[in-house]
Design an enzyme around this catalytic site. Structure first.
Site, PDB file in Angstrom:
ATOM      1  N   CYS A  62       3.435  -4.248   6.755  1.00  0.00           N
ATOM      2  CA  CYS A  62       3.074  -4.152   5.342  1.00  0.00           C
ATOM      3  C   CYS A  62       4.263  -3.632   4.523  1.00  0.00           C
ATOM      4  CB  CYS A  62       1.880  -3.214   5.165  1.00  0.00           C
ATOM      5  SG  CYS A  62       0.311  -3.908   5.751  1.00  0.00           S
ATOM      6  N   HIS A 108       0.847  -1.195   0.000  1.00  0.00           N
ATOM      7  CA  HIS A 108       0.000   0.000   0.000  1.00  0.00           C
ATOM      8  C   HIS A 108       0.882   1.244   0.000  1.00  0.00           C
ATOM      9  CE1 HIS A 108       0.735   0.812   4.290  1.00  0.00           C
ATOM     10  NE2 HIS A 108       0.364  -0.435   4.580  1.00  0.00           N
TER      11      HIS A 108
END
Length: 316
Positions: free
Chosen positions: A205, A177
């Site tokens: 992430c 992301h």
């Protein structure tokens, strides 16, 4: 007087003989210095068009950390060696280099070097050809392993709470992301976190600049293979891209990711290409598809957020 006259011829003869017996002085020879050797000029390295392009791609927007670009002539050989190593490490988890129809890319994340290298297929339909390298930020909790992407989102609620653009789930609570946003507005990026790209900074992430994570969102369909591994000494066959600095004191621009292609972005359009190291094929793709780049933009301001009913937790 007569005595002097008698001996004078004798004295003259002796004097002449003595003079003849003296050695004539040999003039000293003056050594002629050898001319100083002139060093041959060092030839400038000959850059191929692709190596020059790769350097320009990675360097032109890198205002914070300089890129580490490897010679494009070595990319393929280095990729073959790396893929052999990764197959040995993750083959037991199902990793294969054989590409399925409709999945042109494999994403290899070097967690230790904070670099994502995209591979495309060779003449044998195997993922061995370096296509593009992107700088990223992983976290100490980022897992290593091999997976296939299950879902993606235009915006995604993250821990904090915070929000990410163009998110693609890798596995469980771990996603690709953008750098997180304080709110679901494109002018509200966490600019201090943006300046950490290229370092271990996330909660697990894989964070990327908008231009790079949007490329994944647009070009890597659900089911794309992803491998995450560690090699702190070698970022990947193409090298490691540089990073962009955003000034925390510049209130007019600090809230935007410099690479976001949204027309409202106050940064210069030159930053749209980011800092990725691109192969010639990747540049050709950019040139061909850039006209349609705006068609898949997320809304500048969006109320609510995408959710994943099957997986609740999401890292940041």
């Amino acid at each position: 007087m007569s005595i002097i006259r008698r001996f004078l011829p004798v004295l003259l003869a002796v004097t002449m003989l003595a003079g003849c017996s003296k050695k004539a002085k040999t003039p000293e020879s003056t050594a002629t210095p050898a001319p100083a050797a002139t060093a041959a000029p060092t030839p400038e390295p000959t850059q191929t068009p692709e190596s020059a392009l790769a350097m320009a791609t990675a360097s032109i927007n890198a205002t914070k950390d300089a890129p580490q670009v490897k010679d494009p002539l070595t990319w393929n050989e280095a990729a073959d060696a790396l893929m052999e190593k990764l197959l040995a490490e993750f083959g037991g988890e199902g990793m294969t280099l054989d590409a399925e129809d409709g999945f042109p890319y494999l994403l290899a994340v070097n967690r230790a070097a904070n670099t994502v290298t995209v591979y495309t297929t060779d003449e044998n339909n195997q993922y061995t050809v370096p296509f593009m390298a992107m700088v990223c930020s992983g976290g100490s909790d980022t897992p290593t392993g091999y997976w296939k992407t299950p879902v993606n989102y235009e915006w995604r609620l993250l821990m904090g709470p915070s929000y990410g653009q163009y998110a693609t789930r890798i596995y469980d609570a771990y996603l690709f992301h953008s750098v997180p946003y304080y709110s679901q507005h494109k002018d509200d990026v966490e600019y201090d976190e943006f300046n950490k790209l290229g370092t271990i900074a996330s909660l697990g992430c894989i964070r990327l600049a908008v231009v790079d994570v949007k490329w994944i969102y647009d070009n890597c369909p659900i089911g794309t293979p992803v491998v995450i591994y560690d090699d702190e000494n070698d970022p990947g066959p193409m090298g490691k891209p540089g990073t962009i600095y955003t000034d925390p004191s510049d209130e007019s621009k600090r809230g935007w990711d410099p690479t976001d292609p949204d027309p409202a972005n106050p940064w210069d359009d030159a930053y749209e290409t980011g800092t990725a190291i691109r192969s010639q094929a990747a540049w050709d793709q950019w040139d061909a598809e850039h006209e349609n780049w705006l068609e898949s933009l997320t809304p500048t301001d969006l109320q609510g957020w995408s959710t994943d009913s099957s997986i609740v937790g999401t890292r940041g």
